[in-house]
Design a protein around this motif. Structure first.
Motif, PDB file in Angstrom:
ATOM      1  N   ARG A 136       0.827  -1.215   0.000  1.00 17.01           N
ATOM      2  CA  ARG A 136       0.000   0.000   0.000  1.00 17.01           C
ATOM      3  C   ARG A 136       0.856   1.258   0.000  1.00 17.01           C
ATOM      4  O   ARG A 136       0.528   2.244  -0.661  1.00 17.01           O
ATOM      5  CB  ARG A 136      -0.938  -0.019   1.204  1.00 17.01           C
ATOM      6  CG  ARG A 136      -2.085  -1.010   1.059  1.00 17.01           C
ATOM      7  CD  ARG A 136      -2.847  -1.192   2.346  1.00 17.01           C
ATOM      8  NE  ARG A 136      -3.931  -2.152   2.193  1.00 17.01           N
ATOM      9  CZ  ARG A 136      -4.521  -2.778   3.200  1.00 17.01           C
ATOM     10  NH1 ARG A 136      -4.124  -2.548   4.451  1.00 17.01           N
ATOM     11  NH2 ARG A 136      -5.502  -3.634   2.970  1.00 17.01           N
ATOM     12  N   GLU A 137       1.955   1.220   0.748  1.00 17.25           N
ATOM     13  CA  GLU A 137       2.838   2.388   0.780  1.00 17.25           C
ATOM     14  C   GLU A 137       3.420   2.665  -0.597  1.00 17.25           C
ATOM     15  O   GLU A 137       3.472   3.800  -1.063  1.00 17.25           O
ATOM     16  CB  GLU A 137       3.958   2.173   1.785  1.00 17.25           C
ATOM     17  CG  GLU A 137       4.927   3.344   1.866  1.00 17.25           C
ATOM     18  CD  GLU A 137       6.060   3.111   2.854  1.00 17.25           C
ATOM     19  OE1 GLU A 137       6.947   3.981   2.948  1.00 17.25           O
ATOM     20  OE2 GLU A 137       6.072   2.054   3.515  1.00 17.25           O
ATOM     21  N   ALA A 138       3.873   1.588  -1.286  1.00 10.01           N
ATOM     22  CA  ALA A 138       4.474   1.764  -2.603  1.00 10.01           C
ATOM     23  C   ALA A 138       3.436   2.169  -3.644  1.00 10.01           C
ATOM     24  O   ALA A 138       3.669   3.087  -4.450  1.00 10.01           O
ATOM     25  CB  ALA A 138       5.171   0.471  -3.026  1.00 10.01           C
ATOM     26  N   VAL A 139       2.294   1.494  -3.638  1.00  3.27           N
ATOM     27  CA  VAL A 139       1.261   1.784  -4.645  1.00  3.27           C
ATOM     28  C   VAL A 139       0.698   3.193  -4.455  1.00  3.27           C
ATOM     29  O   VAL A 139       0.318   3.860  -5.423  1.00  3.27           O
ATOM     30  CB  VAL A 139       0.151   0.721  -4.597  1.00  3.27           C
ATOM     31  CG1 VAL A 139      -1.008   1.090  -5.532  1.00  3.27           C
ATOM     32  CG2 VAL A 139       0.708  -0.639  -5.000  1.00  3.27           C
ATOM     33  N   SER A 140       0.669   3.668  -3.218  1.00  2.00           N
ATOM     34  CA  SER A 140       0.151   5.019  -2.974  1.00  2.00           C
ATOM     35  C   SER A 140       0.956   6.067  -3.738  1.00  2.00           C
ATOM     36  O   SER A 140       0.426   7.098  -4.158  1.00  2.00           O
ATOM     37  CB  SER A 140       0.156   5.343  -1.475  1.00  2.00           C
ATOM     38  OG  SER A 140       1.485   5.460  -0.981  1.00  2.00           O
ATOM     39  N   LYS A 141       2.251   5.798  -3.957  1.00  3.04           N
ATOM     40  CA  LYS A 141       3.086   6.723  -4.724  1.00  3.04           C
ATOM     41  C   LYS A 141       2.654   6.761  -6.189  1.00  3.04           C
ATOM     42  O   LYS A 141       2.682   7.810  -6.834  1.00  3.04           O
ATOM     43  CB  LYS A 141       4.551   6.322  -4.616  1.00  3.04           C
ATOM     44  CG  LYS A 141       5.103   6.354  -3.187  1.00  3.04           C
ATOM     45  CD  LYS A 141       6.519   5.800  -3.130  1.00  3.04           C
ATOM     46  CE  LYS A 141       7.030   5.742  -1.693  1.00  3.04           C
ATOM     47  NZ  LYS A 141       8.384   5.125  -1.615  1.00  3.04           N
ATOM     48  N   ALA A 142       2.237   5.611  -6.696  1.00  4.03           N
ATOM     49  CA  ALA A 142       1.739   5.555  -8.068  1.00  4.03           C
ATOM     50  C   ALA A 142       0.406   6.278  -8.201  1.00  4.03           C
ATOM     51  O   ALA A 142       0.161   7.002  -9.173  1.00  4.03           O
ATOM     52  CB  ALA A 142       1.602   4.111  -8.519  1.00  4.03           C
ATOM     53  N   ILE A 143      -0.455   6.100  -7.212  1.00  3.46           N
ATOM     54  CA  ILE A 143      -1.768   6.751  -7.251  1.00  3.46           C
ATOM     55  C   ILE A 143      -1.619   8.265  -7.158  1.00  3.46           C
ATOM     56  O   ILE A 143      -2.290   9.022  -7.867  1.00  3.46           O
ATOM     57  CB  ILE A 143      -2.669   6.223  -6.115  1.00  3.46           C
ATOM     58  CG1 ILE A 143      -2.808   4.703  -6.215  1.00  3.46           C
ATOM     59  CG2 ILE A 143      -4.023   6.896  -6.158  1.00  3.46           C
ATOM     60  CD1 ILE A 143      -3.233   4.192  -7.560  1.00  3.46           C
ATOM     61  N   GLU A 144      -0.708   8.725  -6.311  1.00  6.00           N
ATOM     62  CA  GLU A 144      -0.465  10.166  -6.212  1.00  6.00           C
ATOM     63  C   GLU A 144       0.126  10.700  -7.517  1.00  6.00           C
ATOM     64  O   GLU A 144      -0.222  11.800  -7.964  1.00  6.00           O
ATOM     65  CB  GLU A 144       0.472  10.458  -5.043  1.00  6.00           C
ATOM     66  CG  GLU A 144       0.858  11.930  -4.887  1.00  6.00           C
ATOM     67  CD  GLU A 144      -0.345  12.859  -4.706  1.00  6.00           C
ATOM     68  OE1 GLU A 144      -0.212  14.059  -5.036  1.00  6.00           O
ATOM     69  OE2 GLU A 144      -1.413  12.387  -4.255  1.00  6.00           O
ATOM     70  N   THR A 145       1.004   9.915  -8.148  1.00  8.44           N
ATOM     71  CA  THR A 145       1.561  10.327  -9.438  1.00  8.44           C
ATOM     72  C   THR A 145       0.457  10.443 -10.476  1.00  8.44           C
ATOM     73  O   THR A 145       0.451  11.386 -11.295  1.00  8.44           O
ATOM     74  CB  THR A 145       2.633   9.328  -9.899  1.00  8.44           C
ATOM     75  OG1 THR A 145       3.677   9.274  -8.918  1.00  8.44           O
ATOM     76  CG2 THR A 145       3.224   9.729 -11.242  1.00  8.44           C
ATOM     77  N   ARG A 146      -0.479   9.522 -10.455  1.00  2.96           N
ATOM     78  CA  ARG A 146      -1.613   9.612 -11.389  1.00  2.96           C
ATOM     79  C   ARG A 146      -2.388  10.908 -11.164  1.00  2.96           C
ATOM     80  O   ARG A 146      -2.758  11.590 -12.129  1.00  2.96           O
ATOM     81  CB  ARG A 146      -2.530   8.410 -11.207  1.00  2.96           C
ATOM     82  CG  ARG A 146      -3.692   8.401 -12.183  1.00  2.96           C
ATOM     83  CD  ARG A 146      -4.688   7.297 -11.922  1.00  2.96           C
ATOM     84  NE  ARG A 146      -5.626   7.181 -13.028  1.00  2.96           N
ATOM     85  CZ  ARG A 146      -6.644   6.337 -13.054  1.00  2.96           C
ATOM     86  NH1 ARG A 146      -6.845   5.503 -12.041  1.00  2.96           N
ATOM     87  NH2 ARG A 146      -7.453   6.302 -14.093  1.00  2.96           N
ATOM     88  N   ARG A 147      -2.624  11.254  -9.914  1.00  2.00           N
ATOM     89  CA  ARG A 147      -3.359  12.494  -9.619  1.00  2.00           C
ATOM     90  C   ARG A 147      -2.599  13.709 -10.144  1.00  2.00           C
ATOM     91  O   ARG A 147      -3.195  14.636 -10.716  1.00  2.00           O
ATOM     92  CB  ARG A 147      -3.575  12.618  -8.102  1.00  2.00           C
ATOM     93  CG  ARG A 147      -4.501  11.571  -7.508  1.00  2.00           C
ATOM     94  CD  ARG A 147      -4.906  11.962  -6.098  1.00  2.00           C
ATOM     95  NE  ARG A 147      -5.623  10.884  -5.437  1.00  2.00           N
ATOM     96  CZ  ARG A 147      -5.103  10.077  -4.512  1.00  2.00           C
ATOM     97  NH1 ARG A 147      -3.847  10.259  -4.133  1.00  2.00           N
ATOM     98  NH2 ARG A 147      -5.819   9.118  -3.968  1.00  2.00           N
ATOM     99  N   LEU A 148      -1.284  13.724  -9.926  1.00  4.92           N
ATOM    100  CA  LEU A 148      -0.478  14.848 -10.406  1.00  4.92           C
ATOM    101  C   LEU A 148      -0.527  14.946 -11.930  1.00  4.92           C
ATOM    102  O   LEU A 148      -0.604  16.050 -12.487  1.00  4.92           O
ATOM    103  CB  LEU A 148       0.961  14.684  -9.932  1.00  4.92           C
ATOM    104  CG  LEU A 148       1.213  14.830  -8.420  1.00  4.92           C
ATOM    105  CD1 LEU A 148       2.662  14.478  -8.094  1.00  4.92           C
ATOM    106  CD2 LEU A 148       0.881  16.244  -7.950  1.00  4.92           C
ATOM    107  N   LEU A 149      -0.471  13.821 -12.596  1.00 10.21           N
ATOM    108  CA  LEU A 149      -0.539  13.823 -14.065  1.00 10.21           C
ATOM    109  C   LEU A 149      -1.893  14.345 -14.548  1.00 10.21           C
ATOM    110  O   LEU A 149      -1.963  15.135 -15.505  1.00 10.21           O
ATOM    111  CB  LEU A 149      -0.298  12.410 -14.595  1.00 10.21           C
ATOM    112  CG  LEU A 149       1.153  11.926 -14.554  1.00 10.21           C
ATOM    113  CD1 LEU A 149       1.220  10.418 -14.754  1.00 10.21           C
ATOM    114  CD2 LEU A 149       1.985  12.630 -15.631  1.00 10.21           C
TER     115      LEU A 149
END
Length: 373
Positions: A195-208
Motif C-alpha cells: 500500500r505504501e508503494a502503490v500510494s506513490k503511483a496513485i499520487e503520481t496519477r493524480r499529479l498527471l
C-alpha cells in the motif's frame, strides 16, 4: 501438440524428469483470479514470464484477460507471432537493435505497450518511430518496486511532459509493479509494504491528471498482493503471474488467515524416477539442478510420499532422505515434486504436460523458453 493428435498416455508413460500441470488446479486458479478482478472492475493482464507458453496465454485471454505482460521483447515477439495481442512489455527497450525490433513488433501488433523511464530513451524511440512512420504506445515505468523506473511524483510528471512533445509516442499511463512486496511476509506486513508503494503511483496519477494528462492505465499487482492492490482505488489493471502454477516459495509467504499461502493451488510439479537406492534411508532420483530452479535456496517438496526430504545431488540427480518417509520408496518409483520457484523452473523445459487426473490431455510447447533478450 493438439489434443486430438496425442496417443493414449498417462503420466506414468512419460520419460522423466518431466514438467506436469494439473489442469483442474490450473483452470481453478485462473477462474479465481479472473473472477476476483472482474468483480472489482479491474483489467486482467497476467504476466507471461511465468509460463512462456502460447496455449496458457490463450487460456488466460479466454478467461477474460485483456492481454498479457512479457518481461522481455523476445518473449513479446513469440507471443505476437502466435496471435496474442494486448502486450505490455515491462522492461524498457534500450539500444538501436532492440528499438528496430520493437518497431517491427509494433507494426505486427499495434496495440503493444512499451515502457520508458528515461527521456533520452524516449527520444530514440520517437526518432525511430518517425523514421518508420509508426506510432508507439508508451507507459511510464515508476520506481516503486526497487528495480527500474523513474521516481514517482514530479520526475514522472516531467517525463510525461517531455513525452507529450515527442512525435509518434502516445502516452497510455503508468506501470507500478512492486516486486519486493509480493513475497513480503506475513500478510499484514505485505499489506503495509504494498500500500505504501502503490500510494506513490496513485499520487503520481493524480499529479498527471492535474497537469492535463489522461492516465487510462495504472498497471501493477502480483500474485502475492492481488487481494491487497485490487482494493486500492486508482489501480486499473493487475499483472499477476505465478498464481496459475504456484510453488514452494509462495506457500511460505503467509495468507490472510494463516502462515501458509493457499489462495491458489499448487498445480505445477516435476515427476522424477528413483534410479538408485544406495543406502537403506537414501534414494537417488533423476532430477537435479537442471530440473529445478535453485535461485531462492529452496528445495523441491515431494508430493507423492510424505516425509521425504529432497536435496540437490548435482546437475542430473537429487538425493532423498527417507528416514521419515511414510512408506517405502523402491527403485523405479516415480515421484512428483512441487517446484521451488515456478518461473525459472519452467524455463528449463521444452514442454508442459497437461494432466486430467492421470491422463495426459495436452502437451504444450514452452515457445518462449530461453527468450531473455
Amino acid at each position: 501438440m493438439a489434443d486430438s493428435m496425442l496417443p493414449a498416455m498417462t503420466k506414468h508413460d512419460l520419460p522423466t524428469p518431466a514438467l506436469l500441470l494439473d489442469l483442474d488446479r490450473f483452470e481453478s486458479n485462473l477462474r479465481k483470479m479472473a473472477a476476483h478482478l472482474r468483480e472489482r472492475g479491474l483489467g486482467f493482464r497476467p504476466h507471461a514470464k511465468t509460463h512462456k507458453c502460447l496455449e496458457v496465454a490463450r487460456a488466460q485471454i479466454a478467461a477474460g484477460a485483456c492481454g498479457i505482460c512479457t518481461a522481455k521483447l523476445s518473449e513479446a515477439e513469440v507471443f505476437a507471432a502466435g496471435g496474442i495481442r494486448g502486450l505490455l512489455i515491462t522492461t524498457a527497450i534500450i539500444g538501436r537493435q532492440k528499438i528496430e525490433r520493437a518497431l517491427r513488433l509494433a507494426a505486427a501488433a499495434p496495440d503493444t505497450i512499451f515502457v520508458v523511464d528515461d527521456d533520452n530513451n524516449a527520444q530514440e524511440l520517437s526518432d525511430a518511430a518517425q523514421a518508420g512512420k509508426l506510432d508507439l504506445n508508451i507507459a511510464i515505468d515508476l520506481y516503486v518496486g526497487n528495480r527500474t523506473g523513474v521516481a514517482p511524483g514530479g520526475p514522472a510528471v516531467d517525463l510525461a511532459q517531455k513525452l507529450a512533445k515527442l512525435p509518434r509516442l502516445h502516452f497510455q499511463g503508468l506501470q507500478a509493479y512492486v516486486g519486493y512486496a509480493s513475497h513480503t511476509a506475513p500478510f499484514a506486513k505485505r499489506c503495509e509494504v504494498s500500500r505504501e508503494a502503490v500510494s506513490k503511483a496513485i499520487e503520481t496519477r493524480r499529479l498527471l491528471e492535474r497537469a492535463g494528462f489522461a492516465v487510462p492505465i495504472v498497471s501493477g499487482g502480483s500474485t502475492g498482493t492481488y487481494n491487497i492492490d485490487s482494493e486500492i482505488q486508482g489501480i486499473t489493471e493487475m499483472q499477476p503471474g505465478s498464481f496459475i502454477f504456484m510453488d514452494v516459495e509462495y506457500s511460505r509467504i503467509g495468507g490472510r488467515d494463516g502462515e501458509t499461502y493457499s489462495d491458489f493451488s499448487r498445480a505445477l510439479t516435476v515427476v522424477a524416477t528413483v534410479v538408485s537406492r544406495p543406502e537403506p534411508h537414501k534414494a537417488i532420483v533423476d532430477a537435479g539442478i537442471k530440473s529445478f530452479s535453485t535461485d531462492k535456496g529452496l528445495l523441491p517438496e515431494c508430493r507423492s510420499v510424505g516425509g521425504v526430504v529432497y536435496a540437490f545431488a548435482g546437475d542430473e540427480h537429487g538425493r532423498l532422505d527417507l528416514s521419515q518417509a511414510e512408506r517405502d520408496v523402491k527403485l523405479g518409483d516415480r515421484l512428483e515434486f512441487v517446484v521451488p520457484h515456478c518461473d525459472p523452473t519452467v524455463n528449463l523445459y521444452d514442454q508442459i504436460h497437461g494432466l486430467r487426473g492421470e491422463k495426459v490431455e495436452a502437451v504444450w510447447k514452452i515457445a518462449a523458453r530461453g527468450m531473455s533478450q
